[in-house]
Design a protein around this motif. Sequence first.
Motif, PDB file in Angstrom:
ATOM      1  N   LEU A   1     -38.537 -29.768 -17.519  1.00 29.59           N
ATOM      2  CA  LEU A   1     -37.085 -30.710 -16.821  1.00 29.59           C
ATOM      3  C   LEU A   1     -35.793 -30.165 -18.145  1.00 29.59           C
TER       4      LEU A   1
ATOM      5  N   TYR B   1     -49.158 -46.019 -19.073  1.00 32.36           N
ATOM      6  CA  TYR B   1     -48.891 -44.899 -20.213  1.00 32.36           C
ATOM      7  C   TYR B   1     -50.713 -45.021 -21.343  1.00 32.36           C
TER       8      TYR B   1
ATOM      9  N   LEU C   1     -38.698 -38.394 -26.834  1.00 33.17           N
ATOM     10  CA  LEU C   1     -39.546 -39.774 -25.924  1.00 33.17           C
ATOM     11  C   LEU C   1     -39.082 -40.905 -26.225  1.00 33.17           C
TER      12      LEU C   1
ATOM     13  N   ILE D   1     -42.334 -31.535 -28.688  1.00 34.42           N
ATOM     14  CA  ILE D   1     -43.621 -31.172 -29.143  1.00 34.42           C
ATOM     15  C   ILE D   1     -43.837 -30.388 -29.068  1.00 34.42           C
TER      16      ILE D   1
ATOM     17  N   THR E   1     -38.535 -37.542 -31.647  1.00 39.33           N
ATOM     18  CA  THR E   1     -38.300 -36.597 -30.478  1.00 39.33           C
ATOM     19  C   THR E   1     -37.621 -37.218 -28.965  1.00 39.33           C
TER      20      THR E   1
ATOM     21  N   ASP F   1     -42.051 -29.402 -10.603  1.00 36.77           N
ATOM     22  CA  ASP F   1     -41.140 -31.398 -11.237  1.00 36.77           C
ATOM     23  C   ASP F   1     -43.191 -31.507 -11.413  1.00 36.77           C
ATOM     24  N   LEU F   2     -43.416 -32.246 -12.094  1.00 43.08           N
ATOM     25  CA  LEU F   2     -44.721 -32.354 -12.363  1.00 43.08           C
ATOM     26  C   LEU F   2     -45.599 -33.532 -11.503  1.00 43.08           C
TER      27      LEU F   2
ATOM     28  N   VAL G   1     -43.484 -39.493 -33.310  1.00 41.48           N
ATOM     29  CA  VAL G   1     -43.499 -37.715 -33.931  1.00 41.48           C
ATOM     30  C   VAL G   1     -41.617 -38.612 -33.121  1.00 41.48           C
TER      31      VAL G   1
ATOM     32  N   LYS H   1     -53.354 -41.337 -20.427  1.00 45.37           N
ATOM     33  CA  LYS H   1     -54.194 -41.428 -21.988  1.00 45.37           C
ATOM     34  C   LYS H   1     -55.595 -41.253 -22.293  1.00 45.37           C
TER      35      LYS H   1
ATOM     36  N   CYS I   1     -48.949 -30.747 -21.914  1.00 46.84           N
ATOM     37  CA  CYS I   1     -47.864 -31.576 -23.319  1.00 46.84           C
ATOM     38  C   CYS I   1     -46.635 -32.276 -22.740  1.00 46.84           C
TER      39      CYS I   1
ATOM     40  N   GLY J   1     -49.473 -40.239 -33.587  1.00 48.58           N
ATOM     41  CA  GLY J   1     -48.782 -40.821 -33.749  1.00 48.58           C
ATOM     42  C   GLY J   1     -46.893 -41.389 -33.396  1.00 48.58           C
TER      43      GLY J   1
ATOM     44  N   THR K   1     -39.880 -27.462 -22.722  1.00 43.78           N
ATOM     45  CA  THR K   1     -38.498 -27.341 -22.853  1.00 43.78           C
ATOM     46  C   THR K   1     -37.876 -28.625 -24.330  1.00 43.78           C
ATOM     47  N   SER K   2     -38.906 -29.379 -24.485  1.00 48.06           N
ATOM     48  CA  SER K   2     -38.479 -30.723 -25.566  1.00 48.06           C
ATOM     49  C   SER K   2     -39.831 -30.651 -26.500  1.00 48.06           C
TER      50      SER K   2
ATOM     51  N   ALA L   1     -52.319 -35.283 -25.986  1.00 48.74           N
ATOM     52  CA  ALA L   1     -52.328 -37.166 -25.834  1.00 48.74           C
ATOM     53  C   ALA L   1     -51.385 -38.265 -26.383  1.00 48.74           C
TER      54      ALA L   1
HETATM   55  P1  NAD Z   1     -39.793 -35.169 -24.554  1.00 47.48           P
HETATM   56  O1  NAD Z   1     -39.396 -35.958 -23.972  1.00 47.48           O
HETATM   57  O2  NAD Z   1     -39.199 -34.232 -26.029  1.00 47.48           O
HETATM   58  O3  NAD Z   1     -40.824 -33.791 -23.793  1.00 47.48           O
HETATM   59  C1  NAD Z   1     -41.246 -34.155 -22.850  1.00 47.48           C
HETATM   60  C2  NAD Z   1     -41.170 -32.697 -22.013  1.00 47.48           C
HETATM   61  O4  NAD Z   1     -42.344 -33.685 -20.205  1.00 47.48           O
HETATM   62  C3  NAD Z   1     -40.224 -32.342 -21.480  1.00 47.48           C
HETATM   63  O5  NAD Z   1     -40.040 -31.169 -21.816  1.00 47.48           O
HETATM   64  C4  NAD Z   1     -39.438 -32.810 -20.129  1.00 47.48           C
HETATM   65  O6  NAD Z   1     -38.605 -32.116 -19.482  1.00 47.48           O
HETATM   66  C5  NAD Z   1     -41.324 -32.746 -19.569  1.00 47.48           C
HETATM   67  N1  NAD Z   1     -41.212 -33.546 -18.625  1.00 47.48           N
HETATM   68  C6  NAD Z   1     -40.826 -35.068 -17.819  1.00 47.48           C
HETATM   69  N2  NAD Z   1     -41.604 -35.492 -16.972  1.00 47.48           N
HETATM   70  C7  NAD Z   1     -41.448 -34.079 -16.135  1.00 47.48           C
HETATM   71  C8  NAD Z   1     -41.811 -33.737 -14.826  1.00 47.48           C
HETATM   72  N3  NAD Z   1     -41.590 -35.080 -14.042  1.00 47.48           N
HETATM   73  N4  NAD Z   1     -42.238 -32.526 -14.386  1.00 47.48           N
HETATM   74  C9  NAD Z   1     -41.945 -32.096 -15.212  1.00 47.48           C
HETATM   75  N5  NAD Z   1     -42.274 -31.912 -16.656  1.00 47.48           N
HETATM   76  C10 NAD Z   1     -41.472 -33.094 -17.039  1.00 47.48           C
HETATM   77  O7  NAD Z   1     -41.350 -35.568 -25.263  1.00 47.48           O
HETATM   78  P2  NAD Z   1     -42.403 -35.115 -27.067  1.00 47.48           P
HETATM   79  O8  NAD Z   1     -42.303 -36.447 -27.395  1.00 47.48           O
HETATM   80  O9  NAD Z   1     -42.211 -34.356 -27.036  1.00 47.48           O
HETATM   81  O10 NAD Z   1     -43.542 -35.941 -25.334  1.00 47.48           O
HETATM   82  C11 NAD Z   1     -44.206 -34.765 -25.639  1.00 47.48           C
HETATM   83  C12 NAD Z   1     -46.014 -35.384 -25.214  1.00 47.48           C
HETATM   84  O11 NAD Z   1     -46.250 -35.843 -26.581  1.00 47.48           O
HETATM   85  C13 NAD Z   1     -46.241 -36.713 -24.297  1.00 47.48           C
HETATM   86  O12 NAD Z   1     -47.482 -36.269 -23.370  1.00 47.48           O
HETATM   87  C14 NAD Z   1     -46.297 -37.788 -25.532  1.00 47.48           C
HETATM   88  O13 NAD Z   1     -47.100 -38.885 -24.956  1.00 47.48           O
HETATM   89  C15 NAD Z   1     -46.634 -37.112 -26.418  1.00 47.48           C
HETATM   90  N6  NAD Z   1     -46.676 -37.853 -27.302  1.00 47.48           N
HETATM   91  C16 NAD Z   1     -45.520 -38.229 -27.899  1.00 47.48           C
HETATM   92  C17 NAD Z   1     -45.068 -39.099 -28.900  1.00 47.48           C
HETATM   93  C18 NAD Z   1     -43.982 -39.043 -29.381  1.00 47.48           C
HETATM   94  O14 NAD Z   1     -43.556 -40.085 -30.600  1.00 47.48           O
HETATM   95  N7  NAD Z   1     -43.223 -38.773 -29.510  1.00 47.48           N
HETATM   96  C19 NAD Z   1     -46.586 -39.625 -29.172  1.00 47.48           C
HETATM   97  C20 NAD Z   1     -47.554 -39.524 -29.211  1.00 47.48           C
HETATM   98  C21 NAD Z   1     -48.099 -38.342 -28.344  1.00 47.48           C
END
Ligand code: NAD
Length: 269
Positions: A40, A158, A201, A20, A199, A67-68, A197, A162, A93, A195, A17-18, A144
Amino acid sequence: MTERFLDGRQAFVTGGTSGIGLAIAQGLAAAGARVAINGLGDADAIGAAIESLRHAGAADARHWGADLRDAAAIEAMLAELQAWGRTDIVVNCAGMQFTGSIESMPRERWDAILAINLSAAFQTMQALLPSMAQRGYGRIINIASVHGLVASVQKAPYVASKFGLVGLTKVAALEYASAGSRDSGGVTANCICPGWVETPLIESQIQARAAQHGNDRAAGIADLLSEKQPSRRMSSTDDIAALSLFLCRREAHNINGASLPVDGAWTAQ
Ligand code: NAD
């Protein structure tokens, strides 16, 4: 990528939903897959996400809001997903981050991060890998992080989640390595290890750095990057989606058990 090489395939993307996950889901949709997303968010945002998948070209698109942190809710979602169709591609993801020292880390944060970032992936893989093996094609793509390869301070749950995800993925790769054939595409399990990205997060980390630079967001991002990511460029969500799409191709049948850094040489140091 507009070539519809995933026509007839079904994909399931947690965190779809958001950020990556949404970009990956859109990429899978553009390649012709039916796409189910979990995540979510408010109804408008989820409606917009589903609409974007149809617009991208998805053969069909659905959302589940489980909810995961809740294993029973995941089980119910997976039962409905399997009734919807046979899943060929699973992208784990969904992720949560919370920064703080080990001594200050609330136990409930540890539990939540391990549940979402690691245990939920175990549950989706356990449910969906066997039928992939029967059909000779399947893809597990676990998002990861560089933090599955190296550590940083203030991120104990975290980093632990990972590293766990990287290990879980290697075991799955080994257990299913002989399934299928080069022609069918085989069953593979890999991690992508980004690394930085940009978003939601990492928004709180960007804001914290920006505050040290007179609330200059660009300066905050530059500061964050300068510390660990030698390219000094953020990845875009589309960059991660493009690699995910490549892993779904038949030609990627022997890329298996890998942890692929997309980190501007962070982990080359
Ligand atoms: P984001 O916050 O945009 O997306 C997170 C997603 O996880 C959302 O869709 C959210 O609804 C879902 N989520 C969170 N808690 C949840 C729950 N309890 N139940 C169901 N869904 C849930 O963040 P993102 O940056 O797109 O992150 C995606 C993945 O990439 C993550 O696993 C993150 O660890 C990983 N990551 C991100 C970065 C970065 O820099 N953004 C770097 C390395 C890894």
